[in-house]
Design an enzyme around this catalytic site. Structure first.
Site: not given
Ligand code: 5GP
Ligand code: ZN
Length: 114
Positions: A30-31, A93-94, A100
């Site tokens: 994760d970034i 919070g998606q 993923h």
């Molecule tokens: P969500 O909030 O949808 O459950 O998780 C999305 C995740 O994607 C977040 O933890 C966010 O940090 C990660 N993310 C968003 N943009 C990028 C990116 O460009 N690269 C990587 N490796 N992770 C990302």
């Protein structure tokens, strides 16, 4: 999906830090890590949310968890422990609409989540 961030990674347009990959799934760091180990596992097929999974995706959905086990072993958190989370839609919070599974570990994780 042209406008999907994770599909762009799968197409090689953005290069994530990949920790595990096979023909059907990819796992990358994760970034914005929320723990010392924070890996995202995605299917190579675009599926926007858990709500968009079909019965025909049963094997793929299971493979994501098998990959989580492998990622945990590869990153050294299998025995210390880890959490898997898949957020669905706004209340969870998606933020990226390509499913993923988060794999988080390397520190003690509180429960319940906020
Ligand atoms: P969500 O909030 O949808 O459950 O998780 C999305 C995740 O994607 C977040 O933890 C966010 O940090 C990660 N993310 C968003 N943009 C990028 C990116 O460009 N690269 C990587 N490796 N992770 C990302
Ligand atoms: Zn996608």
């Amino acid at each position: 999906m042209a406008d999907c961030l994770f599909c762009k990674m799968l197409a090689g347009k953005i290069k994530p830090d990949v920790v595990y990959e096979n023909d059907r799934i990819m796992a990358f760091r994760d970034i914005n890590p929320q723990a010392p180990v924070h890996v995202l596992i995605i299917p190579k097929k675009h599926i926007a949310t858990i709500n968009d999974l079909h019965d025909t995706d049963t094997l793929l959905a299971g493979e994501i968890f098998i990959a989580a086990k492998k990622v945990a072993a590869l990153t050294g958190i299998a025995e210390s422990g880890y959490r898997t989370v898949m957020n669905c839609n706004a209340d969870a919070g998606q933020s990226v609409f390509h499913i993923h599974l988060h794999v988080l570990g390397g520190r003690h994780l509180e429960w319940p989540p906020g």
